[in-house]
Design an enzyme around this catalytic site. Structure first.
Site, mmCIF file in Angstrom:
data_model
loop_
_atom_site.group_PDB
_atom_site.id
_atom_site.type_symbol
_atom_site.label_atom_id
_atom_site.label_comp_id
_atom_site.label_asym_id
_atom_site.label_seq_id
_atom_site.Cartn_x
_atom_site.Cartn_y
_atom_site.Cartn_z
ATOM 1 N N ARG A 88 0.834 -1.203 0.000
ATOM 2 C CA ARG A 88 0.000 0.000 0.000
ATOM 3 C C ARG A 88 0.876 1.264 0.000
ATOM 4 N NH1 ARG A 88 -0.718 4.739 2.690
ATOM 5 N NH2 ARG A 88 -0.367 3.694 4.677
ATOM 6 N N HIS A 127 9.450 6.982 7.979
ATOM 7 C CA HIS A 127 10.009 6.992 6.632
ATOM 8 C C HIS A 127 11.504 7.272 6.776
ATOM 9 C CE1 HIS A 127 6.373 7.119 3.867
ATOM 10 N NE2 HIS A 127 5.893 6.910 5.078
ATOM 11 N N CYS A 179 9.888 9.053 -2.348
ATOM 12 C CA CYS A 179 9.114 10.263 -2.137
ATOM 13 C C CYS A 179 9.032 10.966 -3.478
ATOM 14 C CB CYS A 179 9.808 11.142 -1.101
ATOM 15 S SG CYS A 179 9.120 12.798 -1.010
ATOM 16 N N ASN A 235 9.249 4.325 3.039
ATOM 17 C CA ASN A 235 9.101 3.756 4.380
ATOM 18 C C ASN A 235 10.402 3.091 4.769
ATOM 19 O OD1 ASN A 235 6.153 3.322 3.074
ATOM 20 N ND2 ASN A 235 5.983 3.546 5.277
ATOM 21 N N HIS A 281 5.509 4.620 12.723
ATOM 22 C CA HIS A 281 5.536 4.523 11.259
ATOM 23 C C HIS A 281 6.555 5.545 10.737
ATOM 24 C CE1 HIS A 281 3.179 4.080 7.322
ATOM 25 N NE2 HIS A 281 3.870 5.187 7.096
#
Lengths: 301, 301
Positions: free
Chosen positions: B16, B210, B241, B250, B208
């Site tokens: 995702r 990055h 990105c 991520n 979470h």
């Protein structure tokens, strides 16, 4: 957990540890231009080349020429890698403020890299250390494979301390502890620094991480928590590993600066000038450097 | 400093959060094959797609088809991103064990991303949360920009907590705190978690990160020291990105696994199978993924 030093000293090792692993040969003129750019970033120490036999490291065969041609900034300490007396003589002729000798904490890596046992390496280094000291040069002892050895596996803190103790007794001013294969995780850094900082003066310890597995920033963070104030880094993460295509080299000066600035730790380094020197070398080598931060530079390769 | 959990749960968000930022459209069949590989790695939760309007994320326009075709491993929880009731209906038809709703901690990012103020977002999510709860699905609340907002700069822990409190009150089972632009350093993680872990149950908190600036592993290390046991990661560091060519996405599942294995923390993930799934997606996308560890895979792009 919240305590870290206010001020960190970065030694830029890109021109030596970085370039020595690059396939593309950079011209002497480009090296000189680039080192001159690095000299104006606010970085306090630059390892500008290696006086190892050019047969072993052809990329740095022009060490003497580079040393003679770079424009010295009086605020910067210029050092070079020297393996033996011959190397030291050349380095002294080329001009150095500091000489870096090197060996490994693990017997097999030392044998493979220096072609001598650890015990037989000390006297060779001792002669270099003594002469460099007599000449008034700072002497750094690089100790490789302080966490893991590619041939022996895990290296114990005791092994590392034994080598450090001997080198300090033999007259080096400081020790740079190298995660040569970039395999360490923070628990290994903790285990080693637990021993190191209780036995050796912190200000003589430099941590030298490779970012091979992406652990370097976490390992630096861990070192900061032990009060370590000195790190070897390479602009753009230059270097890579000849055995792992795409792998990162030394931890990137840019990424370390991002971390330290974020933590509010002073380095004296001008981020803009560092990025300019990153763009320069990236364009000259014609490839994207591994530093995460370099991706943010406009006009990159 | 030496304390961290014995067991960590990884949620794989590559299908995702990773794919939604990839330019190359992966065929439905390839997605299904790849998610089936991921299902056999030992990963406990996979966010398999997004039911956002395909106009916004064309890369995941086949979410329903993917959900219907993947082979469900009973040990894996399959979740998907759902923005509203329409998305939830589709997701329920396709089959989900968990629904992830999302909003931002900063007003301007929320406006830009969701086209609503924070206050006007809650009721939209509440309807989704209630229905998902009625259907017996786990509900995750993603909170974006918990450290820095690309439009507003620094985001305060108080702002983040306000959003978390409301989402928990509205019925989400857990909160995933997102360093959306990958800008945070460990001191920011400490400042936020200081507040979070004293006010919210740790087991409901997912971090979470990055790896945009290479800080993610250090930030995870910091989170572990706060006792956080759950992380969102993306295989190979997939994602990138769109605004920074070459930038990482991520944090890579592979790099996190390397860290956790090194620390002796159990994840249940089979490294070999994870690498196989990494090679698969790397070859399908035809590009080197940002994970440092993927460089060690033979046969990569």
């Amino acid at each position: 957990m919240r305590n870290w030093p206010d001020f960190i000293t970065i030694k830029e090792v890109g021109p030596r540890d970085g370039l020595q692993n690059e396939k593309k040969f950079l011209s002497t003129e480009d090296k000189v231009t680039w080192i001159n750019m690095l000299s104006n970033t606010g970085i306090k120490e630059i390892e500008y080349s290696s006086f190892v036999n050019p047969k072993w490291i052809p990329a740095l065969a022009d060490a003497k020429e580079v040393g003679k041609r770079i424009k010295r900034n009086p605020s910067v300490l210029y050092s070079a890698l020297v393996p033996n007396m011959k190397g030291l003589e050349n380095a002294l002729e080329a001009g150095i403020d500091g000489a870096s000798v090197f060996m490994s904490a693990s017997e097999s890596h030392n044998l493979k890299n220096i072609n001598k046992s650890i015990d037989k390496t000390y006297p060779v280094l001792k002669e270099v250390i003594d002469t460099a000291n007599e000449e008034g040069k700072k002497v750094t002892g690089y100790v490789s494979t302080v966490f893991d050895c590619p041939y022996e596996g895990r290296v114990s803190p005791e092994q590392v301390l034994r080598v450090c103790d001997q080198l300090l007794e033999d007259g080096v001013d400081e020790i740079s502890l190298g995660d040569t294969i970039g395999s360490a995780v923070p628990s290994q850094v903790q285990a080693l620094l637990d021993e190191i900082v209780t036995r050796l003066p912190k200000e003589k310890i430099i941590m030298h991480f490779h970012d091979t597995r992406g652990m370097a920033i976490a390992n630096i963070m861990t070192s900061l928590q032990f009060g370590i104030t000195r790190f070897d880094t390479s602009i753009g993460g230059l270097g890579g590993c000849p055995y792992a295509p795409g792998a990162a080299g030394n931890v990137a000066t840019n990424d370390v600066l991002y971390l330290l600035n974020g933590l509010g730790i002073y380095t004296g380094i001008d981020e803009q000038k560092l990025q300019e020197a990153s763009i320069y070398i990236q364009n000259k080598l014609g490839k994207k450097l591994p530093s995460r931060s370099v991706a943010f530079i406009e006009g990159t390769a």
